[in-house]
Design a protein around this motif. Sequence first.
Motif, PDB file in Angstrom:
ATOM      1  N   TYR A 147       0.875  -1.179   0.000  1.00 45.33           N
ATOM      2  CA  TYR A 147       0.000   0.000   0.000  1.00 45.33           C
ATOM      3  C   TYR A 147       0.906   1.222   0.000  1.00 45.33           C
ATOM      4  O   TYR A 147       1.695   1.404   0.934  1.00 45.33           O
ATOM      5  N   VAL A 148       0.807   2.044  -1.029  1.00 44.61           N
ATOM      6  CA  VAL A 148       1.664   3.226  -1.149  1.00 44.61           C
ATOM      7  C   VAL A 148       0.793   4.479  -1.085  1.00 44.61           C
ATOM      8  O   VAL A 148      -0.173   4.605  -1.833  1.00 44.61           O
ATOM      9  N   TYR A 149       1.141   5.380  -0.179  1.00 46.67           N
ATOM     10  CA  TYR A 149       0.359   6.621  -0.003  1.00 46.67           C
ATOM     11  C   TYR A 149       1.206   7.835  -0.306  1.00 46.67           C
ATOM     12  O   TYR A 149       2.389   7.879   0.051  1.00 46.67           O
ATOM     13  N   ALA A 150       0.588   8.841  -0.933  1.00 47.54           N
ATOM     14  CA  ALA A 150       1.207  10.159  -1.060  1.00 47.54           C
ATOM     15  C   ALA A 150       0.746  10.961   0.158  1.00 47.54           C
ATOM     16  O   ALA A 150      -0.422  11.342   0.255  1.00 47.54           O
ATOM     17  N   GLU A 151       1.686  11.164   1.055  1.00 54.47           N
ATOM     18  CA  GLU A 151       1.399  11.880   2.296  1.00 54.47           C
ATOM     19  C   GLU A 151       0.756  13.250   2.041  1.00 54.47           C
ATOM     20  O   GLU A 151      -0.195  13.648   2.723  1.00 54.47           O
ATOM     21  N   GLY A 193      -4.018   6.711  -1.687  1.00 57.79           N
ATOM     22  CA  GLY A 193      -3.316   5.424  -1.690  1.00 57.79           C
ATOM     23  C   GLY A 193      -3.501   4.642  -2.977  1.00 57.79           C
ATOM     24  O   GLY A 193      -4.566   4.697  -3.612  1.00 57.79           O
ATOM     25  N   VAL A 194      -2.461   3.947  -3.376  1.00 61.68           N
ATOM     26  CA  VAL A 194      -2.544   2.986  -4.483  1.00 61.68           C
ATOM     27  C   VAL A 194      -1.991   1.664  -3.957  1.00 61.68           C
ATOM     28  O   VAL A 194      -1.273   1.648  -2.950  1.00 61.68           O
ATOM     29  N   THR A 195      -2.310   0.576  -4.620  1.00 64.72           N
ATOM     30  CA  THR A 195      -1.682  -0.697  -4.270  1.00 64.72           C
ATOM     31  C   THR A 195      -0.806  -1.140  -5.431  1.00 64.72           C
ATOM     32  O   THR A 195      -1.238  -1.107  -6.589  1.00 64.72           O
ATOM     33  N   LEU A 196       0.431  -1.498  -5.092  1.00 63.40           N
ATOM     34  CA  LEU A 196       1.346  -2.031  -6.104  1.00 63.40           C
ATOM     35  C   LEU A 196       1.353  -3.549  -6.013  1.00 63.40           C
ATOM     36  O   LEU A 196       1.461  -4.109  -4.909  1.00 63.40           O
ATOM     37  N   TYR A 197       1.223  -4.199  -7.139  1.00 64.64           N
ATOM     38  CA  TYR A 197       1.287  -5.665  -7.208  1.00 64.64           C
ATOM     39  C   TYR A 197       2.329  -6.053  -8.249  1.00 64.64           C
ATOM     40  O   TYR A 197       2.689  -5.255  -9.111  1.00 64.64           O
ATOM     41  N   ARG A 198       2.743  -7.304  -8.202  1.00 62.74           N
ATOM     42  CA  ARG A 198       3.610  -7.846  -9.247  1.00 62.74           C
ATOM     43  C   ARG A 198       2.774  -8.858 -10.025  1.00 62.74           C
ATOM     44  O   ARG A 198       2.048  -9.658  -9.425  1.00 62.74           O
ATOM     45  N   VAL A 199       2.862  -8.782 -11.348  1.00 56.98           N
ATOM     46  CA  VAL A 199       2.156  -9.760 -12.188  1.00 56.98           C
ATOM     47  C   VAL A 199       2.911 -11.085 -12.129  1.00 56.98           C
ATOM     48  O   VAL A 199       4.139 -11.113 -12.291  1.00 56.98           O
ATOM     49  N   GLY A 200       2.178 -12.164 -11.847  1.00 58.60           N
ATOM     50  CA  GLY A 200       2.807 -13.486 -11.782  1.00 58.60           C
ATOM     51  C   GLY A 200       2.588 -14.270 -13.062  1.00 58.60           C
ATOM     52  O   GLY A 200       3.542 -14.750 -13.675  1.00 58.60           O
ATOM     53  N   THR A 201       1.333 -14.375 -13.473  1.00 54.80           N
ATOM     54  CA  THR A 201       1.035 -15.149 -14.674  1.00 54.80           C
ATOM     55  C   THR A 201       0.024 -14.393 -15.530  1.00 54.80           C
ATOM     56  O   THR A 201      -0.746 -13.573 -15.031  1.00 54.80           O
ATOM     57  N   GLY A 215      -9.061  -0.568   2.462  1.00 58.37           N
ATOM     58  CA  GLY A 215      -8.293  -1.686   1.910  1.00 58.37           C
ATOM     59  C   GLY A 215      -7.475  -2.280   3.050  1.00 58.37           C
ATOM     60  O   GLY A 215      -7.740  -3.396   3.524  1.00 58.37           O
ATOM     61  N   TYR A 216      -6.497  -1.515   3.505  1.00 59.06           N
ATOM     62  CA  TYR A 216      -5.713  -1.867   4.693  1.00 59.06           C
ATOM     63  C   TYR A 216      -6.658  -2.197   5.851  1.00 59.06           C
ATOM     64  O   TYR A 216      -6.458  -3.168   6.584  1.00 59.06           O
ATOM     65  N   ALA A 217      -7.704  -1.386   5.993  1.00 65.77           N
ATOM     66  CA  ALA A 217      -8.622  -1.516   7.130  1.00 65.77           C
ATOM     67  C   ALA A 217      -9.331  -2.864   7.148  1.00 65.77           C
ATOM     68  O   ALA A 217      -9.596  -3.417   8.214  1.00 65.77           O
ATOM     69  N   GLY A 225      -3.576 -17.690   4.290  1.00 65.85           N
ATOM     70  CA  GLY A 225      -2.253 -17.520   4.900  1.00 65.85           C
ATOM     71  C   GLY A 225      -1.421 -16.460   4.197  1.00 65.85           C
ATOM     72  O   GLY A 225      -0.191 -16.471   4.264  1.00 65.85           O
ATOM     73  N   ILE A 226      -2.083 -15.562   3.532  1.00 67.36           N
ATOM     74  CA  ILE A 226      -1.369 -14.464   2.855  1.00 67.36           C
ATOM     75  C   ILE A 226      -1.033 -13.403   3.907  1.00 67.36           C
ATOM     76  O   ILE A 226      -1.894 -13.010   4.693  1.00 67.36           O
ATOM     77  N   THR A 227       0.212 -12.971   3.901  1.00 66.30           N
ATOM     78  CA  THR A 227       0.628 -11.953   4.877  1.00 66.30           C
ATOM     79  C   THR A 227       0.217 -10.565   4.376  1.00 66.30           C
ATOM     80  O   THR A 227       0.238 -10.304   3.178  1.00 66.30           O
ATOM     81  N   ARG A 228      -0.163  -9.718   5.338  1.00 65.19           N
ATOM     82  CA  ARG A 228      -0.671  -8.406   4.937  1.00 65.19           C
ATOM     83  C   ARG A 228       0.464  -7.469   4.493  1.00 65.19           C
ATOM     84  O   ARG A 228       1.556  -7.497   5.042  1.00 65.19           O
ATOM     85  N   PRO A 229       0.163  -6.650   3.466  1.00 66.02           N
ATOM     86  CA  PRO A 229       1.196  -5.791   2.854  1.00 66.02           C
ATOM     87  C   PRO A 229       1.685  -4.694   3.792  1.00 66.02           C
ATOM     88  O   PRO A 229       0.975  -4.307   4.723  1.00 66.02           O
ATOM     89  N   PRO A 230       2.870  -4.160   3.499  1.00 68.23           N
ATOM     90  CA  PRO A 230       3.361  -3.001   4.249  1.00 68.23           C
ATOM     91  C   PRO A 230       2.643  -1.736   3.781  1.00 68.23           C
ATOM     92  O   PRO A 230       1.983  -1.739   2.739  1.00 68.23           O
ATOM     93  N   VAL A 231       2.789  -0.678   4.578  1.00 64.04           N
ATOM     94  CA  VAL A 231       2.273   0.639   4.194  1.00 64.04           C
ATOM     95  C   VAL A 231       3.468   1.566   4.022  1.00 64.04           C
ATOM     96  O   VAL A 231       4.304   1.679   4.921  1.00 64.04           O
ATOM     97  N   ILE A 232       3.526   2.193   2.860  1.00 60.52           N
ATOM     98  CA  ILE A 232       4.652   3.079   2.540  1.00 60.52           C
ATOM     99  C   ILE A 232       4.113   4.497   2.351  1.00 60.52           C
ATOM    100  O   ILE A 232       3.163   4.708   1.602  1.00 60.52           O
ATOM    101  N   PHE A 233       4.697   5.443   3.059  1.00 58.14           N
ATOM    102  CA  PHE A 233       4.329   6.854   2.878  1.00 58.14           C
ATOM    103  C   PHE A 233       5.406   7.536   2.025  1.00 58.14           C
ATOM    104  O   PHE A 233       6.593   7.402   2.329  1.00 58.14           O
ATOM    105  N   CYS A 234       4.978   8.257   1.011  1.00 58.88           N
ATOM    106  CA  CYS A 234       5.915   8.945   0.124  1.00 58.88           C
ATOM    107  C   CYS A 234       5.646  10.442   0.133  1.00 58.88           C
ATOM    108  O   CYS A 234       4.493  10.867   0.121  1.00 58.88           O
ATOM    109  N   SER A 235       6.713  11.203   0.146  1.00 61.98           N
ATOM    110  CA  SER A 235       6.583  12.658   0.068  1.00 61.98           C
ATOM    111  C   SER A 235       7.906  13.245  -0.404  1.00 61.98           C
ATOM    112  O   SER A 235       8.974  12.853   0.095  1.00 61.98           O
TER     113      SER A 235
END
Length: 401
Positions: free
Chosen positions: A47-51, A272-280, A361-363, A370-380
Amino acid sequence: MASVGQQGVAGVSHVFPLGSRLGEAGRLEIGGCDAIELAERFGTPAYVYAEDDIRARARAYMEAFRARADHFEIVYASKAFPCTAAYRLLVEEGLSCDVASGGELYLALKGGFPPERIYLHGNNKSEDELSQALEAGERMAPGQRVLLRVTPGISPSTHDYISTGQVDSKFGFVVDDVPRAVDRIRNLDLVGLHAHLGSQIFDLSPLEKLAEVLSSMGEYPLLNLGGGLGIAYTADDRPPSIEDYAETLLRSAPEGVTVLCEPGRSLVGNAGVTLYRVGTVKRIPGVRTYVAVDGGMSDNIRPMLYGARYEAEIADRFGGEVLCTIAGKHCESGDILVRDVLLDDPRPGDVLVIPATGAYGYAMASNYNGITRPPVIFCSGGEAREVVRRETYEDLTLRDV
Ligand code: LLP
């Protein structure tokens, strides 16, 4: 001048955080940070946020109300993003905060909100939660300041699950029962009435009635008109501006009354946006192309729960002509994040971004499968800081006895 959140930068629609842009080689930047570098540094999903976006919207609320009212309080509905880093930003911006449980109260206090700026509400609070609030602020006692939650019998046009103002609701007292309720809490200091019509509201007219209906129920120093201002999830969404919302709420509020509102989604949703990696990438000729990412319903349950519609882009190749469906990695066919979105020929390894995931989303994240919850990143200003780390497998067993 366009209002906050109404303008889009070339190539990046207004659903992305304020200040987002396509930088060098068409790569997405959030808060001045390159999205692909963020994905490499912090992993995916994230989870990436623009502060600055959160701050700008908080300021827009404060300014819109300040321009129109002498007495008001902007109360952050923290259920939208109950993260201590977010509480910290919003306490700095001068907001108050609402909490719906003992857990959110704990987080708000940890995030630096002074007890006198916290409102506890919602249906069915336990004795424990009330005493916890009492201890924090010494407020729930004879003479305690309270507001009475009213179900005004006004329905906004939104999804049934997030509509709360109608008579058939678990929340609040229906209008006819208000006098009896007022009578029963005579040992408390009833300072005002509270109502919340629902969420993701685009049509402001039901809100116009609200202040009127509440003020017809007696004279109180405070009126809390709830939250609910909608946001843009897709480029076609044109929600009302914060200014229009303030204007509507304040228009029919009686002179001298302190008006409170409780925005959640409209403060943090587009930040906030969510970044994912494409697997297949699975192509079924003539049927559908599934682009599977490394998250899904555990980090964003909204598409499955409310049929919520999102956009998606490949972080370094915006636009495109290939009709795709973004699937999560959970063991359910219903784990679809976005159905039918045009992308630029997605490939395994691409970073995929879904915008407007900053609220609920985070909330509402879970550990399903068993998926681990994503980190939260603040950007500014080009600096990124991790404010919540990714969950580990070990975290998954932490509560085992
Ligand atoms: N005030 C009260 C009393 C509320 O119940 C809510 C939201 C708010 C304020 C904030 O509403 P907002 O400004 O965020 O629309 N999980 C759903 C939303 C549920 C909202 C519950 N109450 C979703 O993801 O759409």
